[in-house]
Design an enzyme around this catalytic site. Structure first.
Site, PDB file in Angstrom:
ATOM      1  N   GLY A 131      -0.156 -22.374  10.105  1.00 37.89           N
ATOM      2  CA  GLY A 131       0.719 -23.463  10.352  1.00 37.89           C
ATOM      3  C   GLY A 131       1.819 -22.593  11.404  1.00 37.89           C
TER       4      GLY A 131
ATOM      5  N   SER B 110       6.650 -14.788  19.422  1.00 38.71           N
ATOM      6  CA  SER B 110       5.227 -14.683  19.413  1.00 38.71           C
ATOM      7  C   SER B 110       4.767 -13.153  19.896  1.00 38.71           C
ATOM      8  CB  SER B 110       4.539 -15.765  19.894  1.00 38.71           C
ATOM      9  OG  SER B 110       3.091 -15.504  20.147  1.00 38.71           O
ATOM     10  N   ARG B 111       4.265 -12.373  19.323  1.00 40.75           N
ATOM     11  CA  ARG B 111       3.548 -11.134  19.898  1.00 40.75           C
ATOM     12  C   ARG B 111       2.567 -11.468  20.957  1.00 40.75           C
ATOM     13  NH1 ARG B 111       4.019  -9.494  14.648  1.00 40.75           N
ATOM     14  NH2 ARG B 111       1.690  -9.737  14.265  1.00 40.75           N
ATOM     15  N   ASN B 112       1.664 -12.489  20.669  1.00 42.24           N
ATOM     16  CA  ASN B 112       0.545 -12.874  21.722  1.00 42.24           C
ATOM     17  C   ASN B 112       1.147 -13.481  22.887  1.00 42.24           C
ATOM     18  OD1 ASN B 112      -2.084 -12.378  20.131  1.00 42.24           O
ATOM     19  ND2 ASN B 112      -0.605 -13.289  18.763  1.00 42.24           N
TER      20      ASN B 112
ATOM     21  N   LYS C   6      -4.223 -14.951  10.387  1.00 43.06           N
ATOM     22  CA  LYS C   6      -4.903 -15.723  11.373  1.00 43.06           C
ATOM     23  C   LYS C   6      -5.700 -14.604  12.248  1.00 43.06           C
ATOM     24  CE  LYS C   6      -0.966 -18.557  11.059  1.00 43.06           C
ATOM     25  NZ  LYS C   6       0.326 -19.236  11.820  1.00 43.06           N
TER      26      LYS C   6
ATOM     27  N   ASP D  70       1.097 -24.858  15.343  1.00 49.01           N
ATOM     28  CA  ASP D  70       0.859 -23.494  15.627  1.00 49.01           C
ATOM     29  C   ASP D  70       0.939 -23.123  16.938  1.00 49.01           C
ATOM     30  OD1 ASP D  70       1.250 -21.172  14.624  1.00 49.01           O
ATOM     31  OD2 ASP D  70      -0.724 -21.083  13.414  1.00 49.01           O
TER      32      ASP D  70
ATOM     33  N   LYS E  18      -4.934 -20.230  18.307  1.00 41.78           N
ATOM     34  CA  LYS E  18      -3.643 -20.296  19.212  1.00 41.78           C
ATOM     35  C   LYS E  18      -3.139 -18.893  19.352  1.00 41.78           C
ATOM     36  CE  LYS E  18      -1.064 -18.278  15.641  1.00 41.78           C
ATOM     37  NZ  LYS E  18       0.269 -17.541  15.659  1.00 41.78           N
TER      38      LYS E  18
ATOM     39  N   GLU F   7      -3.184  -9.877  17.736  1.00 40.83           N
ATOM     40  CA  GLU F   7      -4.365 -10.608  17.156  1.00 40.83           C
ATOM     41  C   GLU F   7      -5.249 -11.349  18.157  1.00 40.83           C
ATOM     42  OE1 GLU F   7      -6.891 -10.261  14.597  1.00 40.83           O
ATOM     43  OE2 GLU F   7      -5.038  -9.428  13.817  1.00 40.83           O
TER      44      GLU F   7
ATOM     45  N   ARG G 186       0.761  -1.047  -0.062  1.00 35.11           N
ATOM     46  CA  ARG G 186      -0.021  -0.047  -0.103  1.00 35.11           C
ATOM     47  C   ARG G 186       0.756   1.102  -0.020  1.00 35.11           C
ATOM     48  NH1 ARG G 186      -5.199   1.702   1.322  1.00 35.11           N
ATOM     49  NH2 ARG G 186      -5.676  -0.723   2.013  1.00 35.11           N
TER      50      ARG G 186
END
Length: 329
Positions: A133, A251-253, A105, A241, A188, A278, A32
């Site tokens: 995955g 992993s940000r989460n 995801k 995953d 996940k 997310e 973008r």
């Protein structure tokens, strides 16, 4: 196969472009931001989203969506919450005979829709596939061994897409269950937040193992209720995953969960974080779908209580541990 188009030049879209180009395919990567496209083409680097990794030959960036849409296969790699708006922008140029592979995801906050359901609403007749995955963008970009699931409604189509986008270090395994692949990829993220909270609150490795194991059961129950197959969740798009996201600081989460655990659920952690978490969106959507489907999801409810009801972590844990004993399903 003349050209594969990727919509979204973030870290994941760029990593996918690198993986596909390594098999000799021509990749057109839609960004973008004109400066991102210019940087990829002129400096051979995505300085905004994937620094210090050289863009290989075979990848051309563009900020012309019509040009990118004129590909043999399209991969949609925008963040999950932007799927609907991306489909609306793509609609004037999209031809339904072109396979559209969903690479993000999550579930849509506010509607609870799976990404495939959004596409069916916005691009009727689209030929949908799902890529999911255990794959961190940086590791894929660095050519580290990775295996994922490519799902389509027909296994032959999934196999064809796997050959089209696969390479030596990026191995797609075919599946005919797009529902479970999406549920696994979305949930996940929620379970990774839960595992991070356990880690940050120093509740122990035993407790984290419970989150992973019982979390997989929650994922499977919802997937089956929505028309998926339980077996799919034991594979890469489910268990694979989940294990990756619930155990790694990449992993940000998981990382945001750990920070929440250390801060006893302080909402300031979320407000200070600039990256997309997310799982924080997905937990709202998934509980709406679970309620409508009659599926019980206590771990997701616990994460929601911490994130949105400001319930102390110990109180949430006490509530979970006070549930009646039952047979393991």
């Amino acid at each position: 196969m003349k050209q594969i188009g990727i919509i979204g030049a973030g870290a994941w879209g760029t990593a996918l472009a690198l993986a596909i180009a390594r098999s000799g395919k021509k990749v057109l990567l839609y960004a973008r931001e004109p400066e991102v496209a210019a940087g990829i083409n002129e400096k051979k680097e995505n300085e905004l989203y994937l620094k210090h990794i050289r863009i290989e030959n075979g990848i051309v960036a563009t900020n012309n969506l019509k040009e990118a849409a004129a590909s043999d296969i399209l991969l949609l790699a925008v963040p999950a919450q932007f799927t609907r708006s991306a489909c609306r922008e793509l609609k004037p140029f999209y031809k339904k005979e072109i396979p559209l592979v969903l690479c993000s995801k999550g579930m849509e906050k506010g509607t609870g829709a799976l990404l495939s359901e959004i596409v069916r609403e916005e691009l009727p007749g689209a030929e949908i596939a799902v890529l999911s995955g255990p794959a961190f963008a940086a590791e894929v970009a660095l050519k580290l061994p990775t295996a994922v699931t490519i799902s389509a409604e027909e296994i032959e189509k999934a196999m064809m897409l796997g050959y089209a986008i696969g390479s030596k270090y990026f191995r797609p395994y075919a599946c005919d269950d797009i529902i479970s692949a999406q549920v696994g990829g979305a949930l996940k993220n929620v379970m990774a937040i839960a595992a991070g909270i356990v880690e940050g609150a120093r509740l122990g490795d035993n407790a984290r193992a419970v989150i992973v194991t019982r979390g997989l059961h929650e994922m499977s129950r919802l997937a089956v209720a929505l028309g998926g197959k339980e077996k799919t969740l034991t594979g890469l798009s489910g268990l694979g995953d989940l294990v990756l996201s619930a155990t790694s600081l990449q992993s940000r989460n998981f990382t945001i969960g750990r920070l929440l655990g250390e801060a006893d659920g302080s909402q300031e952690i979320l407000s200070l974080n600039e990256k997309t978490i997310e799982g924080a969106y997905t937990v709202c959507a998934v509980l709406d779908r679970a309620k409508a489907a009659g599926v019980e999801m206590p771990i997701c409810q616990g994460v929601y209580a911490i994130l949105y009801q400001k319930m102390p972590i110990r109180e949430v844990m006490d509530k979970l541990l006070s549930r009646p004993f039952k047979a393991e399903d």
